[in-house]
Design a protein around this motif. Structure first.
Motif, PDB file in Angstrom:
ATOM      1  N   SER A 182      -0.651  -3.429  -1.396  1.00 24.87           N
ATOM      2  CA  SER A 182      -1.497  -4.385  -0.679  1.00 24.87           C
ATOM      3  C   SER A 182      -1.434  -5.775  -1.295  1.00 24.87           C
ATOM      4  CB  SER A 182      -2.957  -3.908  -0.671  1.00 24.87           C
ATOM      5  OG  SER A 182      -3.057  -2.621  -0.107  1.00 24.87           O
ATOM      6  N   PHE A 216      -3.994  -1.366   6.179  1.00 24.23           N
ATOM      7  CA  PHE A 216      -4.667  -0.329   5.394  1.00 24.23           C
ATOM      8  C   PHE A 216      -4.479   1.002   6.127  1.00 24.23           C
ATOM      9  CE2 PHE A 216      -6.806  -4.268   4.254  1.00 24.23           C
ATOM     10  CZ  PHE A 216      -6.767  -4.204   2.861  1.00 24.23           C
ATOM     11  N   SER A 229      -1.596   4.011  -2.967  1.00 21.16           N
ATOM     12  CA  SER A 229      -1.628   2.626  -3.411  1.00 21.16           C
ATOM     13  C   SER A 229      -1.265   2.505  -4.882  1.00 21.16           C
ATOM     14  CB  SER A 229      -3.019   2.028  -3.189  1.00 21.16           C
ATOM     15  OG  SER A 229      -3.054   0.676  -3.614  1.00 21.16           O
ATOM     16  N   ILE A 237      -9.953  -3.604  -1.865  1.00 21.81           N
ATOM     17  CA  ILE A 237      -8.827  -2.883  -1.276  1.00 21.81           C
ATOM     18  C   ILE A 237      -9.198  -1.428  -1.027  1.00 21.81           C
ATOM     19  CG2 ILE A 237      -6.492  -2.016  -1.713  1.00 21.81           C
ATOM     20  CD1 ILE A 237      -6.559  -4.978  -0.977  1.00 21.81           C
ATOM     21  N   TYR A 238      -9.793  -0.797  -2.017  1.00 25.15           N
ATOM     22  CA  TYR A 238     -10.113   0.620  -1.868  1.00 25.15           C
ATOM     23  C   TYR A 238     -11.296   0.851  -0.933  1.00 25.15           C
ATOM     24  CZ  TYR A 238      -6.538   1.532  -5.252  1.00 25.15           C
ATOM     25  OH  TYR A 238      -5.309   1.619  -5.858  1.00 25.15           O
ATOM     26  N   PHE A 241      -9.699   0.954   2.459  1.00 26.13           N
ATOM     27  CA  PHE A 241      -9.079   2.255   2.718  1.00 26.13           C
ATOM     28  C   PHE A 241     -10.139   3.308   3.039  1.00 26.13           C
ATOM     29  CE2 PHE A 241      -5.095   0.847   0.491  1.00 26.13           C
ATOM     30  CZ  PHE A 241      -4.212   1.220   1.498  1.00 26.13           C
ATOM     31  N   ARG A 244     -11.450   3.025   6.495  1.00 25.14           N
ATOM     32  CA  ARG A 244     -10.456   3.474   7.478  1.00 25.14           C
ATOM     33  C   ARG A 244     -10.347   4.997   7.535  1.00 25.14           C
ATOM     34  NH1 ARG A 244      -7.713   1.863  11.083  1.00 25.14           N
ATOM     35  NH2 ARG A 244      -5.577   1.651  10.312  1.00 25.14           N
TER      36      ARG A 244
END
Length: 383
Positions: A182, A216, A229, A237-238, A241, A244
């Motif tokens: 990412s 993502f 990742s 970022i996490y 995820f 999602r």
């Protein structure tokens, strides 16, 4: 918090040796928008998934040594040795302990890390798909499991870019999904920046090619929703995820902090596994100690050694975990006014340029980052 020495350049130089040898400019802000039909997060807290094949799944993390292709007489020789070693370790995973449903290798099992300029490094990459993914696919078919590995990758659609990609091979031996890194962590060195191309660095072009859903991505499998990742120390970022629908977060590392893996799993309510490689303890680096972590932060399994290769194994009760589960409850609505005013130091799309202009070295990458920094003065390394 104890921070393991993350991605340090002296370490990379050592690894190479072990295996062988003012004008501020503004990158335009994206004008891309999300169409009304695009649903990235379900408003009711649910998330897409497919039926599970069984109630529990077994993850095996492969903690192995790393050998750079640049340390071999030929690239072919290096790929053959590294591939053969992956096959050997996968055979152990299949014959010892429970049968694996997911096998996770680390960031560089095939290529290792290579020093030098962009042009020096490009030969020591692979193509995806390519002969290497085909052969690793045979491992997945033989094992009847998913096999995940990281690598430096070249792609004709991204000429002269060095991509950091995690590839997932399905039980049928075919590529089930690829996961671009990412973004790179920044300002951890005083004299350089990481030169690999990430989604952030070419976000608009990436979105145009693959779609916003692929920024993502989550792979919905019969063993649960997985994502992969190499990003470290990046809670946003996490969280993305997790929103999602990620249930199992697979991570590949060049050294890591255990605390990061534990907190990320805990705060995002998903299982997580981290695959690290090994180094002799005499080097002074905290390698090894790969882990598998539960959503409550408990460490389910951990390799005891920093320098010994081995396999970390854990059984995940995925059906019980999934039952009545929704995505995590974040304070986004409360904090959004702050986020809306926050400005990142480095503009997005900073590597969208002609290939001849791509930074050739970490030092050139730092000069680029300094020149486009929105902060005055540019942020200094604090690690």
């Amino acid at each position: 918090m104890k921070i393991k020495t993350i991605l340090l350049i002296p370490f990379l130089s050592l690894l190479f040796a072990i295996s062988c040898k003012e004008n501020k400019t503004e990158t335009p802000t994206s004008t891309s928008s999300i169409s009304a039909e695009t649903i990235l997060v379900q408003p009711d807290g649910t998330y897409p998934k497919v039926p599970l094949e069984k109630d529990s799944v077994v993850i095996k993390v492969m903690q192995t040594r790393v050998k750079s292709l640049s340390g071999f007489s030929t690239i072919e020789e290096g790929l053959e040795e590294n591939m053969s070693y992956m096959e050997k370790m996968a055979e152990q995973a299949m014959t010892k302990g429970d049968k694996p449903d997911i096998i996770l290798f680390h960031e560089f099992p095939l290529t290792g890390y290579s020093s030098g300029t962009r042009q020096d490094k490009l030969p020591f990459t692979i193509e995806v798909p390519g002969p290497e993914t085909q052969r690793i696919g045979e491992i997945a078919k033989k094992c009847d499991c998913y096999v995940v590995f990281g690598s430096y990758v070249r792609d004709t659609e991204w000429p002269d870019h060095i991509l950091s990609i995690n590839t997932v091979l399905g039980r049928d031996g075919k590529i089930a999904k690829t996961f671009w890194k990412s973004r790179n962590i920044k300002r951890i060195y005083k004299d350089r920046e990481i030169t690999t191309t990430t989604i952030e660095a070419v976000r608009d072009a990436y979105r145009e090619k693959y779609g916003i859903e692929e920024e993502f991505p989550v792979l919905q499998t019969e063993f649960g929703n997985i994502a992969v990742s190499t990003v470290q120390f990046d809670p946003f970022i996490y969280a993305a995820f997790a929103m999602r629908g990620t249930e199992i977060m697979l991570r590949t590392a060049t050294l890591f902090a255990e605390e990061d893996v534990v907190f990320t799993a805990w705060s995002n309510d998903f299982y997580s596994a981290m695959a690290n490689f090994t180094l002799p303890e005499s080097t002074g680096y905290d390698a090894g100690e790969s882990v598998i972590v539960a959503p409550n932060g408990d460490i389910l399994a951990k390799h005891p050694s920093k320098e010994e290769d081995g396999i970390v194994e854990a059984k995940i009760p995925i059906a019980a975990f999934r039952k009545d589960r929704t995505i995590p409850n974040y304070a986004l609505e409360m904090t959004q006014p702050v986020f809306e005013q926050y400005q990142a130091e480095v503009p997005i799309n900073h590597l969208e340029m002609e290939k001849e202009k791509l930074p050739k070295t970490g030092q050139e990458m730092k000069l680029l980052i300094d020149s486009i920094s929105r902060y005055d003065p540019p942020k200094k390394a604090t690690w």
